[in-house]
Design a protein around this motif. Structure first.
Motif, PDB file in Angstrom:
ATOM      1  N   ILE A 152      -4.887  -4.227   6.085  1.00 16.78           N
ATOM      2  CA  ILE A 152      -3.678  -4.632   5.380  1.00 16.78           C
ATOM      3  C   ILE A 152      -2.630  -4.999   6.422  1.00 16.78           C
TER       4      ILE A 152
ATOM      5  N   GLU B 255      -1.907  -4.765  -2.074  1.00 15.55           N
ATOM      6  CA  GLU B 255      -2.103  -4.008  -0.839  1.00 15.55           C
ATOM      7  C   GLU B 255      -1.338  -2.685  -0.863  1.00 15.55           C
TER       8      GLU B 255
ATOM      9  N   GLU C 277      -3.435  -0.341  -2.812  1.00 12.08           N
ATOM     10  CA  GLU C 277      -4.575   0.108  -2.026  1.00 12.08           C
ATOM     11  C   GLU C 277      -4.164   1.216  -1.040  1.00 12.08           C
TER      12      GLU C 277
END
Length: 73
Positions: free
Chosen positions: A42, A64, A67
């Protein structure tokens, strides 16, 4: 700085966005959500004040952020 385009320290508007370079091999300012190289990478985007040198780091993609929350939260 990402949203205001103004440095919170010196109030300069001389702001530069430094993007991730996806062709770099595991170097740079990234967060990894897996132990497998290049998977779960990321990018952390930097905003730099070119007047005083202040730097902010941002993860710009909502997916992201989700995540990161799933991995570390």
């Amino acid at each position: 700085m990402k949203n205001t385009r103004c440095c919170p320290k010196c109030h300069s508007e001389n702001i530069v966005r430094v993007p991730d370079n996806p062709s770099r091999y595991t170097s740079g300012n990234n967060i990894y959500t897996t132990t497998v190289t290049l998977f779960g990478k990321i990018p952390v985007i930097r905003y730099v004040c070119c007047n005083c040198g202040y730097v902010e780091n941002w993860v710009e993609n909502r997916h992201e952020l989700d995540e990161i929350k799933k991995t570390f939260g």
